[in-house]
Scaffold this active site. Structure first.
Site, mmCIF file in Angstrom:
data_model
loop_
_atom_site.group_PDB
_atom_site.id
_atom_site.type_symbol
_atom_site.label_atom_id
_atom_site.label_comp_id
_atom_site.label_asym_id
_atom_site.label_seq_id
_atom_site.Cartn_x
_atom_site.Cartn_y
_atom_site.Cartn_z
ATOM 1 N N GLY B 53 0.890 -1.190 0.057
ATOM 2 C CA GLY B 53 0.105 -0.059 -0.078
ATOM 3 C C GLY B 53 0.943 1.350 -0.042
ATOM 4 O O GLY B 53 1.920 1.162 0.587
ATOM 5 N N SER B 54 0.180 2.150 -0.552
ATOM 6 C CA SER B 54 0.881 3.642 -0.729
ATOM 7 C C SER B 54 0.810 4.166 0.850
ATOM 8 O O SER B 54 -0.009 3.847 1.814
ATOM 9 C CB SER B 54 0.541 4.780 -1.480
ATOM 10 O OG SER B 54 1.016 4.072 -2.798
ATOM 11 N N GLY B 55 1.649 5.253 1.298
ATOM 12 C CA GLY B 55 1.670 5.812 2.665
ATOM 13 C C GLY B 55 2.933 5.519 3.256
ATOM 14 O O GLY B 55 2.988 6.003 4.445
ATOM 15 N N HIS B 56 3.628 4.672 2.540
ATOM 16 C CA HIS B 56 4.937 4.406 3.722
ATOM 17 C C HIS B 56 6.174 4.818 3.084
ATOM 18 O O HIS B 56 7.254 4.235 3.266
ATOM 19 C CB HIS B 56 5.059 2.866 3.696
ATOM 20 C CG HIS B 56 3.846 2.115 4.121
ATOM 21 N ND1 HIS B 56 3.054 2.366 5.460
ATOM 22 C CD2 HIS B 56 3.021 1.078 3.701
ATOM 23 C CE1 HIS B 56 1.956 1.451 5.748
ATOM 24 N NE2 HIS B 56 1.748 0.902 4.580
ATOM 25 N N LYS B 104 5.510 -7.940 2.452
ATOM 26 C CA LYS B 104 5.243 -7.662 3.793
ATOM 27 C C LYS B 104 4.206 -8.387 4.172
ATOM 28 O O LYS B 104 3.007 -8.701 3.648
ATOM 29 C CB LYS B 104 4.924 -6.100 4.103
ATOM 30 C CG LYS B 104 6.283 -5.189 3.724
ATOM 31 C CD LYS B 104 6.179 -3.906 4.215
ATOM 32 C CE LYS B 104 4.790 -3.058 3.845
ATOM 33 N NZ LYS B 104 4.577 -2.892 2.501
ATOM 34 N N ASP B 109 -1.696 -8.293 0.869
ATOM 35 C CA ASP B 109 -0.371 -8.491 0.138
ATOM 36 C C ASP B 109 0.126 -9.919 -0.405
ATOM 37 O O ASP B 109 0.563 -10.174 -1.343
ATOM 38 C CB ASP B 109 0.997 -7.617 0.705
ATOM 39 C CG ASP B 109 0.290 -6.248 0.986
ATOM 40 O OD1 ASP B 109 -0.517 -5.944 1.691
ATOM 41 O OD2 ASP B 109 1.233 -5.354 0.302
ATOM 42 N N HIS B 218 -0.147 0.927 9.710
ATOM 43 C CA HIS B 218 -1.285 1.591 9.337
ATOM 44 C C HIS B 218 -2.345 2.128 10.443
ATOM 45 O O HIS B 218 -3.384 2.256 10.459
ATOM 46 C CB HIS B 218 -1.974 0.490 8.642
ATOM 47 C CG HIS B 218 -1.510 -0.276 7.483
ATOM 48 N ND1 HIS B 218 -0.824 -1.398 7.925
ATOM 49 C CD2 HIS B 218 -1.230 0.039 6.192
ATOM 50 C CE1 HIS B 218 -0.335 -2.049 6.641
ATOM 51 N NE2 HIS B 218 -0.168 -0.909 5.924
#
Lengths: 330, 330
Positions: B53-56, B104, B109, B218
């Protein structure tokens, strides 16, 4: 208060201890608050010293190393370092080829670096100084006579640092630093205030849903406060503010800088808008750097800095650099 | 809402356009959401693909380049990428020497990378996969069966990336990646929640003056919520949690990672406390990295990851790397 600290009084000292633990390539004198590259003084090299209030990391301590600064002097949070630190730094790094002080234009920093230059000269160190004043937002400001020094400091430290690393003499390194200052302009935007450890609450009042256009890196007021804008609108406003004052005939270096708490995801999205505006205005981009480099603690927001570069400035920008905060080889 | 965005729906696409503008050394396919190093496929080299996911950020896209990943697949914010992205990435980077998927441990995922591996194998690409599950905070979690994958991902991508760059075969690169996973443990702490663009408000409720010990990247709940602790107390808690599960007989790599909104000044101060605890527990430190590498949007907080390294892992850690997010030469 959501700070990862022990007590406000030891924040800078604690950070310096942690920096020493992480970076064996640096000599970190936590007591006297001087960060020096371990191989200093480097023979035949002009030495670069900068410094300023803490809270803008990685500026300046994170920019000490081959190809950039020889030493940095961190003050208390948002407070100028004292002349003693600067004199000590100059003495530690001078190889007999002189020292360039790189000073952001804030009243305290200017006075203290001036006094330090005199004291260092008394001790036989040749000192030149360059003042960084790139922020077009306001003429005078809370802590400034004239324009504030912000993102362009990174360009000055990198380019002058590369020139010094190549063995250029003090007057040439100083001239290049001045050229970078003259060729650079910045504009910053705050989406939130920041919180200093000493105060423990936001340093200014910025209601949710509003932003401060032209904010300084300590949260100083800017040009105006507005209701929240889109990334697209902010890019238009910020880039136009810079271009009103800089008419680049050469390609530019672009720094899209985060103030601290704005995610990299958003900064990259903002860079897309900055590039769109530059394309629309016919400004060619030579290089782009996106990230948190000249920060304001946990402030959300960003700044844009442009620096127009001729072939030599670009070559010096591209030259290898090896610091904690900026690092590349060619 | 204090976000530097246009609309929530385009946040990832906008970021990819901005990344393309800043990084000519990458091929950024914003439509299909694949980031590939420009010189891929690299002949005779095992290719590394990761994503999530994006945001990391900078994870994973910021770790694409020589010495690390060949490609990354960004999903929507905090949402797994889809198998199509991974298959496309594998096809773009496979030189005929096979592809390693670095995954991860989050349910989405894992399933999507598994399906992608089957699809890529059908297309004649040899695929191996390694699961990163370093977070000792909880056994199962909101999005996870088993332990979550967090900071150790950086160690896996760097060390396996260096091994691939040296021309090691797929089974050896995979074995090294597994060794890094087996040798790594993490523990994270949130001092604030984070805000996703889609929600526009904090993803969980963490009152000012409290912290979440063992938080996921998250914002998933951790072990317990407590009243605010000092940096010293947090370091004791986090490092001890890691060491309960890892008894290092070799020196360790230390990652002191910021969640996004915690200033570097505080992260360095925290590193001083982490080093103190490690010294007290008799754990030798080989290398330390401090900064925002595996982030959670604008969450305040930090995580500690330790990875015990033998001579070969340390040599591979020290090998040159040239990515947007991690970069050094030797």
């Amino acid at each position: 208060m959501r700070m990862l600290i022990n007590v406000a009084e030891t924040v800078v000292a604690d950070a310096l201890r942690g920096m020493a633990a992480a970076h064996p390539e640096l000599v970190v004198d936590a007591e006297n608050r001087v960060i020096v590259r371990r191989d200093a003084p480097v023979a035949q090299k002009v030495a670069l010293v900068s410094g300023g209030g803490s809270g803008h990391e990685p500026l300046h301590g994170g920019f000490v190393g081959p190809g950039m600064l020889d030493a940095a002097c961190p003050g208390e949070v948002f407070t100028s370092p004292v002349p003693d630190q600067m004199v000590r730094a100059a003495a530690a790094v001078d190889s007999g080829n002189g020292v360039l002080f790189i000073v952001k234009n804030y009243t305290g920093d200017v006075l203290n670096f001036q006094m330090a230059a005199e004291l260092a000269e008394d001790e036989g160190v040749q000192v030149a100084s360059v003042l960084v004043n790139d922020d077009v937002a306001v003429i005078d400001s809370t802590f400034t006579a004239g324009r504030r020094g912000t993102g362009a400091t990174l360009f000055v430290e990198k380019i002058a640092g590369a020139a010094a690393e190549e063995g250029m003499p003090l007057e040439r390194v100083e001239a290049l630093a001045r050229q970078v200052v003259a060729s650079s302009r910045s504009f910053g935007v705050a989406l939130s205030a920041c919180t200093t450890p000493a105060k423990g609450s936001p340093t200014f009042d910025l209601p949710a849903g509003e932003l401060e256009l032209g904010v300084g890196i300590h949260g100083e007021p800017g040009r105006e406060r507005r209701a929240m804008m889109t990334s697209r609108e902010i890019a238009d406003f910020a880039v136009d503010a810079v271009l009103e004052d800089l008419d680049p005939r050469l390609p530019v270096l672009v720094l899209v800088n985060g103030m601290g708490a704005t995610p990299l995801l958003e900064l990259y999205g903002f860079n897309a808008e900055v590039r769109r505006v530059l394309d629309e205005r016919g400004v060619a981009v030579a290089r782009t750097l996106v990230g948190n480099y000249v920060t304001s603690l946990d402030m959300a927001g960003c700044s844009v800095t442009l620096c127009q570069v001729d072939g030599e400035l670009l070559r010096l920008w591209d030259a290898p650099v090896e610091t904690a905060g900026l690092r590349w080889g060619r």
